[in-house]
Write a protein that holds these residues in place. Structure first.
Motif, short mmCIF file in Angstrom:
data_model
loop_
_atom_site.label_atom_id
_atom_site.label_comp_id
_atom_site.label_asym_id
_atom_site.label_seq_id
_atom_site.Cartn_x
_atom_site.Cartn_y
_atom_site.Cartn_z
N ILE C 90 21.04 -19.35 0.54
CA ILE C 90 21.86 -19.86 -0.56
C ILE C 90 20.98 -20.47 -1.65
N GLY C 91 19.95 -21.22 -1.22
CA GLY C 91 19.03 -21.80 -2.19
C GLY C 91 18.31 -20.72 -2.99
N VAL C 95 18.98 -19.99 -7.00
CA VAL C 95 17.90 -20.63 -7.76
C VAL C 95 16.53 -20.01 -7.50
N GLY C 96 16.17 -19.88 -6.23
CA GLY C 96 14.79 -19.54 -5.89
C GLY C 96 14.34 -18.16 -6.33
N PHE C 97 15.19 -17.18 -6.17
CA PHE C 97 14.76 -15.83 -6.49
C PHE C 97 14.41 -15.64 -7.96
N ILE C 130 17.01 -17.80 -14.60
CA ILE C 130 18.07 -18.11 -13.65
C ILE C 130 19.43 -17.70 -14.20
N LEU C 131 19.62 -18.01 -15.46
CA LEU C 131 20.90 -17.66 -16.07
C LEU C 131 21.09 -16.15 -16.13
N TYR C 132 20.01 -15.47 -16.50
CA TYR C 132 20.07 -14.01 -16.59
C TYR C 132 20.47 -13.41 -15.25
N TRP C 133 19.79 -13.87 -14.20
CA TRP C 133 20.08 -13.40 -12.86
C TRP C 133 21.54 -13.72 -12.49
N GLY C 134 21.92 -14.95 -12.74
CA GLY C 134 23.26 -15.38 -12.36
C GLY C 134 24.34 -14.58 -13.06
N ALA C 186 15.26 -22.87 -2.56
CA ALA C 186 15.44 -23.04 -4.00
C ALA C 186 14.15 -23.35 -4.73
N VAL C 187 13.27 -24.11 -4.10
CA VAL C 187 12.11 -24.63 -4.82
C VAL C 187 10.76 -24.38 -4.12
#
Lengths: 478, 478, 478
Positions: C90-91, C95-97, C130-134, C186-187
């Motif tokens: 989930i992280g 976020v992480g990817f 991140i936004l692009y991916w999301g 995530a990090v």
């Protein structure tokens, strides 16, 4: 995994002939594009690899069910999950497969074209399908493409067959179980499969009732899991709860599983095999939607396990390992129908909803007197049904053009403003919980009547544990 | 898995060169058909995936053998199955592989062409094969195609090596076992492999003795299983029965396994891996007979498990889990040689016969004083031999044109009116049970003489359990 | 598994679009070579199969860690290994990817091109990735190729995340563990991944510091294992040793694992999955170096297990099963970075060195007061670091042309007279053990401060076993 499948299979079957004629050679028949043939060969390999992964899921079910039940029944529970593979297989090999996929009375003959891919005359009447299969594909004219498809399909059937071994565990007579295995492979599973993946009336509901693209179930949330869950519920009701499950006050008591690590290993194996279950249901390595399917499957399973952890902690104070397992399985079951048709965000949401549904269903069924030692009805029945409906809710229209032979340009759910697909899905779910459930409930009821002493183990055996009386050996010896 | 294989391998090796030269590019050498190259690449992938599945079978053997033996030896039995992977591997990597597949004194050099697929000069004399392999394929000139083939073959060898760890369990000294592992990988396994898959005199018996298409063994009922079963028998005889196996009256007593679910999980893993064992033995994803092979494998295993269940129930009154496991394994072992050459109905019949044979062999060997804790001789030795013969009985002539370099248009058994193939198979079986058995029997006898105190554990260790004296740890700690 | 990868992925992504437009058809866009497209489709299949194998490794870690720890904590240890899959997932999903592979502040954007393979505009600033991916890849525009790549990468991240569950076992609070899982996905994991596989400054050190072809790590000895080992060390230090691990004299005492067969099964599963980990890191079925990689992986693991057996026997007198397991894992971890770049003889030598290193590291750490119940720091931290360096020592220059966008004609180590590659590797190792270790040590220290009672379980829970207090159930019930 639907009537569109035959296209690939047919192609592969044709390629098969060409390749068979020229085995060991890289030459191909002049009228076949060698690139197409190579793609068909690789696609058939993908289907076989998928079948192998799904067959391995039997080990996962065996471990989950054995781990979540008592030590005194461990050899018996493990053995039902072991024997079911062969029992269902034999029923399906000789009767169930042609029944499901040769068509006849159930409506348009879905896979008949694939079965005839080797150029033999078409199958017609009711029993011809079985005879055709028996004389041809179990004989010298066996086609590799159809045998590969059979292998994939038999593994799906066995998943259905093994689901009731969980809900009926610890009190089911071995000999009665054996009959269930044969019945499921030969008759029970093929019914709904014929009506849907076999190209039957539910598949054609787009034509007859204007319901979306007809019943759509990519890898079997309904065809495999809800149908298995219906049998699990019927069996648990007919058997009744285990001795000691309900106290004198009628309140349910926990009967803890004897081996949590075993159950968790089983869940890992199921997750592993599920990628074959879902992703290879593209039937084609040339349809790269398999990658979307695989990712969606992992997303729903991962989210399901974590949501279940939080939800059960919120409800009971502890991150119960059994519920984490069932939460992951709930997500996997629910994503199985929609996995090819939804965006990743929807896969996450489906996993989330399924985990909560599953936990609530476990408690609900327990309160209502249904003793299901491993939560099979909640996981497969409830979440399988949710998965069927989820197609009608979350499908985004990007995949599934021409599904079931319809003129659909992509399967669409209500998030795209189309309610008719949800109608097809709801109809399928309704059929499972009325006709199919009725058939399996009647089966267990009748079997219970006809069997001397009924299908439930004698009380003394149940109290002592079934291992010695039924199997002749204890599961563990020091 | 036979001398015809090199064709594919050679092709792959050639493709490899092209691809190596242009790694990361989609361009290919101008004189190579890119479709052929792509098929070779995918074929090599299939071989590697097959190898991985077969390697995983080590876990299956480990669990079956450990589950069927006693708790006090569990760490030791598990550890033999664990260590054998590396022991056999090292023997095979440096000595056994080139011995089996570089040819020399054993007759025509089967895979030499594959080994030379990269354009280096041909291998000649007795030790040149080993040196060639050592200097080239363990060095910078290592060819991916040959390394992939090595990986597949080493996994087969390790299967042979691990079979005696079952029949010799619970009374075998660790240090003596270690020597067996190295010997099997370096010398024992390669002998019969060289004579058959390596293109040796048994492969060529079609030419020298007019025996069908020569010895035919698609995936190793003989080369792997019967050869391993012969070692298992020899070892069990040399060690003698476990203390307490036979009563003062000389009658055998049951020594129950300590963990039935563990053994059943092992059997599931073996079933899973067996698809790599058999189906990837096409060596080519472009030879779609892999699908027929996979289906036949599943059919024989499924039928074997159910026939064993019925047969043992008829004989003893209970569906013994151990016999269900051995029944499935019996079917799998027996179909391994004929899987590509027979129709599905014959696969079912082979599974049926194998299961009965296996159970009877278990009882027969036990009565005759051979103490085989897990039934390894019955499963691998007896059913492996039956599988070798089954090719000569049930082969339907639809596959195997040109096998072993013969002019055969397809391998045919007596059901097609041809008895000469059965001759080749019987000759192979005879060689296993005379020459090969003699070698391994002599090996254990001599090792027993040369080892201080013999290769059998001291009586006190056997009674206490081997875990602490041999491994220094108990399997289970509370 | 490096910045060169995008080439394949990009191609596959482009092919994906073509295929998506024409699903179910064998026609392709006119401007795409259908052979190239077919190769891309099969390559994507290989990546997905690889991902599935790596995901199954979670089961292997779970069994190894649970088997090597005490019975009273078995449900808890198993559950951490189970839950970590979803927590890290989930992280990483949200976020992480994109943090690791969308580039931005860490330097040139490695995989950005792959993410844009569907023709959408390039990613720019820090949060845009991140936004692009999301918005795109979790939404309707999700590309199968990128989702397949995500699935492979998330499985690698989860391997890192699960490593500290071993070193911190038996005394780690569940709630604190949960936060670690999310943080890692995530990090923590994405940092070093971005700097290397994501095309960051370590990947580009060939350009900025003239270090060989930049940091080269084929499948993650450093990116996955050493980074996980660093976290394992930091966590073990912050938690401190288990009660009873050190006597009043300060000398370490053995706390034996509760189930040796379980741990060995886990190791077999890890070996099995490792072929997906390493061999599928070619990202292409058309790059047949996957076969060399698979063989080298097996060689290092096999040699590692046997060298460990001999070494521990020489040191303690017994072939300790735990050390055989760790020896195999040591070989597998160490070969993970160099597997594509070295000859088989070097793979054997790397396995040999790793096994000895691992055993010595286990004893060294134990003497120095670091209580690591399963040897995670020795296996993953020490041998992962050795694997990173081994690229710079043994790489033979036959593979890796153009790696990291360099003008390298093949990665070369000091055996080829080139010391600059070892410089890049040493720099990577240094970064892991300074910056990355510092970050994770600070994380655990701060978490320990902020958590009421700290991240270590209460003493009473630890003594009684964590199963009941943390999970609410015992692992085993009779």
């Amino acid at each position: 995994m639907r009537t569109r499948a035959p296209k690939y299979l047919l192609g592969a079957a044709v390629g098969a002939v060409a390749a068979t004629l020229l085995i060991g050679s890289t030459a191909f028949a002049a009228d076949e594009d060698p690139i197409v043939v190579l793609g068909q060969q690789t696609s058939l390999l993908w289907v076989v690899i998928g079948a192998v992964l799904v067959i391995f899921m039997q080990a996962g079910f065996a471990l989950v069910e054995t781990g979540f039940t008592q030590k005194k029944n461990a050899a018996e529970v493990m053995s039902t999950n072991f024997a079911i593979f062969g029992l269902g297989f034999i029923g399906f090999l000789f009767v169930g497969f042609p029944l499901a996929f040769a068509g006849f009375s159930y409506g348009p003959m879905g896979l008949t074209s694939a079965m005839n891919g080797d150029g033999l005359p078409a199958v017609g009447g009711e029993f011809t399908g079985i005879l055709y299969w028996g004389y041809n594909h179990l004989g010298d004219a066996a086609s590799p493409a159809l045998l590969g498809f059979f292998l994939y399909m038999v593994a799906f059937m066995d998943t259905t067959a093994t689901i009731p071994t969980g809900s009926m565990a610890e009190r089911w007579k071995w000999k009665s179980f054996v009959i269930w295995g044969l019945f499921c492979g030969a008759v029970y599973y093929p019914l709904f499969a014929a009506w849907t993946w076999g190209g039957g009336w539910l598949a054609k509901s787009w034509e007859t009732m204007s319901l979306g693209a007809g019943y759509v179930d990519f890898a079997g949330s309904g065809v495999v899991h809800a149908v298995g869950g219906a049998a699990a519920l019927a069996g648990a009701i007919v058997l009744g709860p285990r001795i000691g499950k309900y106290g004198p006050d009628g309140k349910p008591r926990a009967i803890p599983g004897h081996n949590i690590p075993m159950a968790m290993l089983g869940c890992f194996i199921l997750l592993f095999g599920w990628f074959g279950f879902n992703a290879a249901s593209t039937f084609a390595s040339t349809d790269i939607q398999f990658a979307t399917v695989a990712a969606n499957t992992a997303i729903a399973g991962a989210v399901g396990s974590i949501v279940a952890m939080y939800y059960i902690t919120w409800r009971t104070g502890k991150p119960d390992p059994g519920m984490m397992v069932n939460g992951m399985l709930a997500g996997l079951v629910a994503i199985t129908a929609p996995c090819a048709f939804v965006a990743p965000w929807a896969a996450a949401l489906i996993g989330l909803i399924a985990a909560v549904l599953c936990i609530e269903a476990v408690f609900f069924l327990e309160r209502r007197g249904v003793d299901d030692p491993v939560g099979a009805v909640a996981v497969h029945g409830v979440c399988g049904t949710f998965g069927v409906l989820a197609v009608g809710i979350f499908a985004n229209g990007k995949y599934g053009a021409g599904w079931n032979g319809s003129s659909s340009e992509g399967v669409e759910g209500i998030i795209k403003g189309d309610w008719s697909q949800l109608g097809a899905q709801a109809l399928g779910a309704l059929v499972i919980w009325t006709i199919i459930f009725g058939i399996v409930f009647a089966f267990f009821k009748i079997q219970n009547k006809l069997t001397k002493g009924g299908i439930r183990s004698p009380e003394a055996d149940e109290i002592a544990g079934l291992d010695i009386p039924e199997m002749g050996v204890a599961a563990y010896n020091d």
